[in-house]
Design an enzyme around this catalytic site. Structure first.
Site, PDB file in Angstrom:
ATOM      1  N   GLY A 148       9.025  -3.359   8.613  1.00  0.00           N
ATOM      2  CA  GLY A 148       7.841  -3.344   7.768  1.00  0.00           C
ATOM      3  C   GLY A 148       7.953  -2.262   6.704  1.00  0.00           C
ATOM      4  CB  CYS A 149       6.412  -1.937   3.381  1.00  0.00           C
ATOM      5  SG  CYS A 149       4.721  -2.456   3.746  1.00  0.00           S
ATOM      6  CE1 TYR A 150       1.258   2.013   3.977  1.00  0.00           C
ATOM      7  CE2 TYR A 150       0.540   0.066   5.167  1.00  0.00           C
ATOM      8  CZ  TYR A 150       0.345   0.993   4.162  1.00  0.00           C
ATOM      9  OH  TYR A 150      -0.764   0.905   3.348  1.00  0.00           O
TER      10      TYR A 150
END
Lengths: 342, 342, 342, 342
Positions: free
Chosen positions: A148-150
């Protein structure tokens, strides 16, 4: 040439994958599927691809994905797990840009994603595709869970501290901020420019799906349980994540800068900026995580700033980096673009 | 490898030139000058270049510009004309991204730029660097006047109509809108985000320097005088120009789409989008002018929409396109980037 | 106290009406209806109203609208015409902020709005609610057609020229630009911040619904047919419209500034800014149209800049101005707010 | 009518003060000074004030400030302390919107503001103008130190927890984000829209002037030393501060919601939003601090979100609130505006 298929090419992650792959020297895009847009030229939906990509969306069922070397899933959560077992059985390798294979524990996955997992047996095999952690495993993987990006920004930011046991793992704080493209290309009132422009807010303060993913990463490398408070925020901009991370040092005399320098020596896609204030625009469009680590006074609190482009190092660029490793290409093939600034 | 020097690398045009040239396969950057920043690493001012460009700004006097094959001036108006004669005399070719050599008539130049011209004799020799107009002349030029950003968008938009005599040349209207990077990287109150964000306005309604440049272009190709009303506007965004152009057709039965198609056949950096509404983001970061032409009803008014990235096709990208032509490289070398969207 | 009802309080126009009416000294809001939100506190949807408005949305059928003095419709086009006849019959006055009663010719209305009109007989009676044109008629009206946002800016901008016969009415050009709130609070992909942020484009170049409304206005006051080319554009900001208008003077010796000064003498909500460049932020949140008129050189082309806040003078503020006239309140009651800048 | 003077009316804080005071029912603005702009109409610099404020900037020396009841300083740090002693001696009361009187310890002040204090004797007398803390002292004060914007949001957010001894005071974290107007109306490259638009970053990570102010506030009310890590960030928007605050509860069974409810009962300008995610736009233009407090799981970490408009509750609005208290006006006089949303 690696022959690739893309399932779900109508979101921002899919569009970004197309932008990168259309210029990748070692790739041929065989098919881009979309049930709703089948038959339409991709460049009609994404005019920036006019002249660079001469393909139409195709029906998922009719696309000959089984003949590809690699299939990317740029689909909503819960889609990749439907077709992945069959693809793997046909000898096709898979990179899922959604969350289907990111968590090892199916019970945790089901709690956060609200549906039963269709192929929990693959969760163990799936390799978490963060090359800076898992490079060797990625090379040989059949199935990659693209982070995921986070989690990309937060994991890379905390990693040197946690691996080295330099901070108290029971109270880590990640205050993360994302541009609106992180929420995807969905027609929802809450993402209209008139709603999110010129405003700033936290969201999902009660708990966000990316927290267990980050915790799993840190725990794996720390070897102990970690306590993480993770609060995401929405920034009135399109691309970019900045995470400001806080931890309590267990030994105030530690050479923190050295710790990061050593950990990321040789990493092409991590840039340390000692004493600086990395801004998200400095990585816009680039496959890069830029990190600064510092202390305020002598109070033993370490502050880490970590920035990425959520669609590149936080999604499509990282997927291509994983592909390059899987197919023994130079790791940075197709990923040389310099960030667009201003 | 072409050895190039850049004079004035601290503005947005210079930074964009560096971004493009740092990845250009046929170029070696020998020097970037800046009196105020001499000795400082370029990547300290422009963090997106960290890791891609390992040069310091140098003193203009000490940079061995005379040994370069080509010198770009990315300086304020009035600077290039100081050093160009000596460089040309040393056999160095010059591309000026400012306005010093754009107007043929020194009196007109002096009126709009508020200073006497230092080398009016070169105005005749200088080749106006819009390849879609002047490709052959550019190949052999010693000195290129790289067009202004508005003139690029407006000229390419009006050109097929005016060349063909399809519109009444005495009343052309160009309502043009630009992102704030077009105003440069100057510390002025009027460009603060708190001043220009979330707002829209016209400026220079009484007259703008780019009007005589556009008029000169159109007149040259129309072969008759043209009357142009040009009103620029400031858009709360960073990159991009959109120009909406209005003309009165002299013959309502004309095949306007065909006119544009024929005129721009084979042009790699002009994209026609019949029936569409090109948006500036579809060319962000790309060396491209995207044009749509249409009519509202049968009233004989033709409406042209023309979009560019002011820093690329409107400045640095166009300069590199000119360089490629001058040095017999493929015209699109170093300019293959796809626009960054979203 | 005037007792008012609001039908359709969940869009931006409705929210703005609530913001203004909640502080209006002569109004009591009796009901705000919304079928989908019935029972929910208004301040839950619009948190800026917390503490200022203690009402819940109610079912349209159960709201006692027939007991109100005045009902505002802040609904999609085609809704007000369903209930207006019955309300008028009960002695309730009506202001429709949508388009149902703006065009006099039902055939034209049906062509642009794509449905048959339910009460064409009321089109003649309905008073077009632009007080600077129609003040006296508004005072006595039972039914007000509140003008569209673009028509307000363009009509007020062109009016002095057209009324005075100062320009050739056969070729008027209105190049108009609007912030995204003008498109309403609808969940559509095309209005996401990731789609419209940091970009600029024209839209509806083939023809927009507001064109016949503007043409009807100008024709009425010019007494002759007018030819108008109207091109709207989308600006990456939330509030504000700027219209740049072009006309050809029939007499170059005319005192244009005087024309505007005389026409708008005494108008509290029109501000002339001779020689200036009005920006949209200077009217943000205020019920004001700010206009500058000028010429470029001596070519006989007049350029008018006209700015409004599309939600205030372009919608809710104008509606309240109309209400004040209808109920013999001071015209500026509740409309004294100064624009929010920066 | 209270007769007020404003010293330094050319920044955003001054402009906002003018916007509020121009509509305040109990105030007459006698003079607005600016050395650089003396003689110019205020409304020429701030066009939103056209028609609402008919004053020119005057020379500081010639303005009869000594005849005013109250003088506001909306000046850079270090200015108010030059003239305050003389004004107080003339019986004029003073509200300083800058930092000159915010810190009690002159040594700390000098360290952070880089200059010697001119009237350290007044530091003790000056009343810190946060009405929710100091209401009674403000009523009688001659000299008010109007709080900084970050300190307002952070202090109000942490206050109930710290006063009640509910959190470990030795590790408080404030991750704060501000729109660009917080940096003032200064011509600096770093605040250009092309620099700060579409980007996000932390700044002053090594230490910011507002940290000692916050620490002084919390320490005063906690009665013990506090350890605070404060990291400010720049958001690509114009107005608004959001602070996300983290603390470790000393007693997990505490009723946190009740704590906040009790502490802020009766406070007109603090709004609690249990379970919500307050966004900055919900207070844009309003004199309000909106707070939500929550926990993630059972780990004992409390998360507080606190939003204000930095120019209103964080500066000019708070100054007017203080003025109202000092002159026995209703506390909300002139401060009734509802936030502008969207």
């Amino acid at each position: 040439m690696i022959e690739v298929g893309i399932v779900g090419g109508t979101g921002y992650t899919g569009a970004e994958l197309l932008r990168i792959l259309a210029r990748h020297p070692g790739v041929k895009i065989q098919a881009i599927t979309s049930r709703s847009e089948a038959g339409q030229p991709v460049a009609e939906m994404f005019p920036h691809l006019r002249g660079s990509l001469d393909l139409c969306f195709s029906e998922p069922d009719k696309a000959e994905l089984g003949d590809c070397d690699l299939v990317f899933f740029a689909t909503p959560n819960g889609t990749a797990m439907q077709s992945t077992p069959a693809l793997l059985a046909s000898g096709v390798r898979v990179i899922d840009l959604a969350a289907d294979f990111r968590l090892k524990d199916p019970a945790v996955w089901e709690r956060w994603y609200g549906m039963p997992h269709q192929c929990p047996a693959l969760l163990e095999e799936a390799v978490y595709g963060l090359p800076e952690l898992n490079r060797e495993a990625i090379r040989d993987a059949r199935l990659i869970a693209n982070p995921g990006c986070y989690p990309t920004a937060v994991t890379l930011g905390f990693l040197p501290l946690v691996e080295a046991g330099a901070v108290d793992p029971s109270w880590l704080i990640a205050d993360a901020k994302s541009g609106v493209s992180g929420a995807g290309r969905k027609a929802t009132t809450g993402l209209l420019m008139a709603e999110v422009g010129e405003s700033f807010k936290a969201y999902s303060v009660a708990g966000h799906r990316h927290a267990p993913e980050i915790t799993q990463n840190l725990k794996h490398f720390a070897g102990v349980d970690v306590g993480l408070t993770f609060v995401p925020h929405l920034v009135p901009m399109i691309r970019g994540i900045e995470a400001t991370l806080y931890g309590r040092l267990v030994d105030a005399s530690l050479d923190i800068q050295g710790l990061y320098r050593d950990r990321y020596a040789g990493e092409v896609f991590v840039d340390l900026m000692p004493g600086g204030h990395p801004d998200t625009r400095s990585v816009r469009g680039a496959n890069l995580c830029r990190i600064a680590v510092s202390q305020q006074g002598q109070d033993g609190v370490v502050v880490v700033q970590s920035v990425i482009d959520n669609l590149v190092k936080g999604a499509a660029g990282q997927a291509v980096q994983n592909m390059n490793l899987m197919f023994a290409l130079p790791e940075s093939a197709g990923l040389e673009s310099i960030a667009l600034l201003p």
